[in-house]
Design a protein around this motif. Structure first.
Motif, PDB file in Angstrom:
ATOM      1  N   ARG A   2       0.907  -1.297  -0.025  1.00  0.00           N
ATOM      2  CA  ARG A   2      -0.069  -0.172   0.082  1.00  0.00           C
ATOM      3  C   ARG A   2       1.084   1.634  -0.118  1.00  0.00           C
ATOM      4  N   ALA A   3       0.331   2.589   0.116  1.00  0.00           N
ATOM      5  CA  ALA A   3       0.998   4.294  -0.284  1.00  0.00           C
ATOM      6  C   ALA A   3       1.480   4.091   1.190  1.00  0.00           C
ATOM      7  N   VAL A   4       2.859   4.002   1.084  1.00  0.00           N
ATOM      8  CA  VAL A   4       2.736   3.980   2.641  1.00  0.00           C
ATOM      9  C   VAL A   4       4.344   5.391   2.543  1.00  0.00           C
ATOM     10  N   THR A   5       3.761   5.854   3.846  1.00  0.00           N
ATOM     11  CA  THR A   5       4.724   7.559   3.875  1.00  0.00           C
ATOM     12  C   THR A   5       5.010   7.813   5.489  1.00  0.00           C
ATOM     13  N   CYS A  18       7.756  10.506  14.480  1.00  0.00           N
ATOM     14  CA  CYS A  18       7.342  10.132  13.235  1.00  0.00           C
ATOM     15  C   CYS A  18       5.621   9.942  13.465  1.00  0.00           C
ATOM     16  N   LEU A  19       5.172  10.580  12.410  1.00  0.00           N
ATOM     17  CA  LEU A  19       3.783   9.327  12.327  1.00  0.00           C
ATOM     18  C   LEU A  19       3.337   8.634  10.731  1.00  0.00           C
ATOM     19  N   VAL A  20       3.580   7.349  10.532  1.00  0.00           N
ATOM     20  CA  VAL A  20       3.761   6.546   9.986  1.00  0.00           C
ATOM     21  C   VAL A  20       2.565   6.497   9.422  1.00  0.00           C
ATOM     22  N   SER A  21       1.915   5.361   7.837  1.00  0.00           N
ATOM     23  CA  SER A  21       1.313   5.183   6.879  1.00  0.00           C
ATOM     24  C   SER A  21       1.689   4.282   6.249  1.00  0.00           C
ATOM     25  N   PHE A  22       0.252   2.530   6.338  1.00  0.00           N
ATOM     26  CA  PHE A  22       0.950   2.075   5.821  1.00  0.00           C
ATOM     27  C   PHE A  22      -1.005   2.000   5.231  1.00  0.00           C
ATOM     28  N   GLY A  23      -1.015   2.829   4.013  1.00  0.00           N
ATOM     29  CA  GLY A  23      -2.388   3.165   3.221  1.00  0.00           C
ATOM     30  C   GLY A  23      -3.298   3.405   3.900  1.00  0.00           C
ATOM     31  N   ASN A  24      -4.083   3.000   5.462  1.00  0.00           N
ATOM     32  CA  ASN A  24      -5.054   3.678   6.043  1.00  0.00           C
ATOM     33  C   ASN A  24      -4.598   3.672   7.739  1.00  0.00           C
ATOM     34  N   THR A  25      -4.052   2.941   7.906  1.00  0.00           N
ATOM     35  CA  THR A  25      -3.184   2.672   8.828  1.00  0.00           C
ATOM     36  C   THR A  25      -2.617   3.853   9.200  1.00  0.00           C
ATOM     37  N   LYS A  26      -2.828   4.235  10.157  1.00  0.00           N
ATOM     38  CA  LYS A  26      -1.717   5.368  11.240  1.00  0.00           C
ATOM     39  C   LYS A  26      -1.532   5.030  12.077  1.00  0.00           C
ATOM     40  N   VAL A  27       0.140   5.548  12.348  1.00  0.00           N
ATOM     41  CA  VAL A  27       0.538   5.408  13.786  1.00  0.00           C
ATOM     42  C   VAL A  27       1.244   6.836  14.155  1.00  0.00           C
ATOM     43  N   LEU A  28       1.042   7.085  15.297  1.00  0.00           N
ATOM     44  CA  LEU A  28       2.022   8.673  15.706  1.00  0.00           C
ATOM     45  C   LEU A  28       2.568   7.753  16.448  1.00  0.00           C
ATOM     46  N   VAL A  29       4.404   8.027  16.477  1.00  0.00           N
ATOM     47  CA  VAL A  29       5.391   7.049  17.490  1.00  0.00           C
ATOM     48  C   VAL A  29       6.704   8.373  17.770  1.00  0.00           C
ATOM     49  N   VAL A 108      -1.576   4.198  17.829  1.00  0.00           N
ATOM     50  CA  VAL A 108      -3.220   4.058  16.893  1.00  0.00           C
ATOM     51  C   VAL A 108      -3.837   4.601  16.346  1.00  0.00           C
ATOM     52  N   LEU A 109      -3.989   5.325  15.413  1.00  0.00           N
ATOM     53  CA  LEU A 109      -4.369   6.461  15.010  1.00  0.00           C
ATOM     54  C   LEU A 109      -5.820   5.630  14.594  1.00  0.00           C
ATOM     55  N   GLU A 110      -5.591   5.191  13.434  1.00  0.00           N
ATOM     56  CA  GLU A 110      -6.604   4.127  12.395  1.00  0.00           C
ATOM     57  C   GLU A 110      -5.509   3.400  12.003  1.00  0.00           C
ATOM     58  N   ALA A 111      -7.019   2.420  12.520  1.00  0.00           N
ATOM     59  CA  ALA A 111      -6.149   0.529  12.001  1.00  0.00           C
ATOM     60  C   ALA A 111      -7.245   0.040  10.623  1.00  0.00           C
ATOM     61  N   ASP A 112      -6.316  -0.341   9.855  1.00  0.00           N
ATOM     62  CA  ASP A 112      -6.924  -0.751   8.734  1.00  0.00           C
ATOM     63  C   ASP A 112      -6.038  -2.436   8.598  1.00  0.00           C
ATOM     64  N   GLY A 113      -5.437  -2.858   8.975  1.00  0.00           N
ATOM     65  CA  GLY A 113      -4.161  -3.723   9.041  1.00  0.00           C
ATOM     66  C   GLY A 113      -2.908  -3.489   9.483  1.00  0.00           C
ATOM     67  N   ARG A 116       1.516  -3.347  13.839  1.00  0.00           N
ATOM     68  CA  ARG A 116       2.403  -4.268  14.552  1.00  0.00           C
ATOM     69  C   ARG A 116       3.882  -3.215  13.996  1.00  0.00           C
ATOM     70  N   THR A 117       3.156  -3.578  12.240  1.00  0.00           N
ATOM     71  CA  THR A 117       4.500  -4.072  11.029  1.00  0.00           C
ATOM     72  C   THR A 117       4.710  -1.595  11.071  1.00  0.00           C
ATOM     73  N   ALA A 118       3.594  -1.797  11.178  1.00  0.00           N
ATOM     74  CA  ALA A 118       3.755  -0.274  10.179  1.00  0.00           C
ATOM     75  C   ALA A 118       4.442   0.063  11.825  1.00  0.00           C
ATOM     76  N   SER A 119       3.776   0.002  13.170  1.00  0.00           N
ATOM     77  CA  SER A 119       4.661   0.287  14.740  1.00  0.00           C
ATOM     78  C   SER A 119       6.203   0.223  13.883  1.00  0.00           C
TER      79      SER A 119
END
Length: 228
Positions: A2-5, A18-29, A108-113, A116-119
Motif C-alpha cells: 500500500r502507499a507508505v508515508t 514520526c507519523l507513519v501510514s501504511f495505506g489507511n493504517t496510521k500510527v503516531l510514534v 494507533v490513530l487508524e487501524a486498517d491492518g 504492528r508492522t507499521a509501528s
C-alpha cells in the motif's frame, strides 16, 4: 505494498517522532530518552530500549474501550509491544547506548491492518532520531544504532500470496504472517499462522520472497525520510 508515508518530527517535545501510514493504517510514534534505568539494569554499563503500544478508541470501526479504563492491557497489546521492543533491540548495541533508556510509544490513530508492522517501521525512525539527539549531547559511547529494521505483513488471500494486507484481506486470509527484517536482509522475527487451511513450503517461500521485496522498499523509504 500500500502507499507508505513517513513524516518525521511531528511531536516537538519528543526526542524522536514520526507519523507513519501504511495505506489507511496510521500510527503516531514517539521516542523518549531517559538518563535513568530500571533497577535490574543499573550499574551494568548498558542501556535499554523498550516499547509501549495502544489503539485510540476510534482507530477501529466502532469505539473500542480504552484499556486504561479496564485497568489492564489485553494479551494482544502486550504481545505487540514486546515484539516492537525485541525488533528495536536487535539493531541497537546496548553497551554503546550508555546507561540510558529509550522508550518508544506507538499509538494507533487508524487501524486498517498491519498496525504492528507499521509501528515497527515507524519506531525505527523515531529511535534513530532519538539516538542522534543523544549523540549530539555525548550521552552515547559510540555508534549505538547498528542498522535499520522494518516489518511487513504477508498472507495467502483467496489462494494468492499477498504483500501488506489491509483489514479486509487479513480477515479473509487463509495464512497470515508478519516478517521483521533488518536493512541488510537478516531476519529478526517471523510470525506465521494458518487460519483455516495449512500452508505449504512453497507458499511459505513465496511469502518470504514478498516480505524481502517489501522490506527492501520500506528500507529505502526509511533512508529517504532520515536524510530529508
Amino acid at each position: 505494498m500500500r502507499a507508505v508515508t513517513i513524516e518525521r518530527n511531528v511531536a516537538q517535545k519528543a526526542e524522536g517522532s514520526c507519523l507513519v501510514s501504511f495505506g489507511n493504517t496510521k500510527v503516531l510514534v514517539t521516542a523518549s530518552v531517559e538518563t535513568s534505568l530500571p533497577g535490574w539494569l543499573r550499574g551494568k554499563g548498558q542501556g535499554w530500549v523498550t516499547a509501549e503500544y495502544g489503539m485510540l478508541p476510534r482507530a477501529t470501526g466502532s469505539r473500542t474501550r480504552r484499556e486504561a479504563t479496564a485497568g489492564k492491557q489485553s494479551g494482544r497489546t502486550q504481545e505487540i509491544q514486546r515484539l516492537i521492543g525485541r525488533s528495536l533491540r536487535a539493531v541497537v548495541d546496548m553497551q554503546l547506548l550508555g546507561e540510558n533508556q529509550v522508550t518508544i510509544d506507538c499509538d494507533v490513530l487508524e487501524a486498517d491492518g498491519g498496525t504492528r508492522t507499521a509501528s515497527i517501521t515507524g519506531a525505527y525512525i523515531a529511535l534513530a532520531d532519538a539516538i542522534a539527539w543523544m549523540d549530539e549531547r555525548k550521552l552515547t559511547k559510540g555508534k549505538a544504532l547498528r542498522e535499520s529494521v522494518a516489518a511487513v505483513s504477508c498472507g495467502v488471500y483467496r489462494g494468492v500470496p499477498v504483500l501488506d494486507l489491509d483489514y479486509l484481506e487479513d480477515v479473509e486470509a487463509h495464512t497470515d504472517a508478519n516478517f521483521v527484517m533488518t536493512g541488510s536482509g537478516k531476519f529478526v522475527e517471523i510470525q506465521g499462522t494458518a487460519e483455516q487451511v495449512p500452508f505449504s513450503r512453497d507458499e511459505l517461500n513465496a511469502l518470504m520472497g514478498l516480505a524481502e521485496q517489501g522490506i527492501g522498499e520500506l528500507t529505502l523509504l526509511q533512508q529517504a525520510a532520515l536524510s530529508a
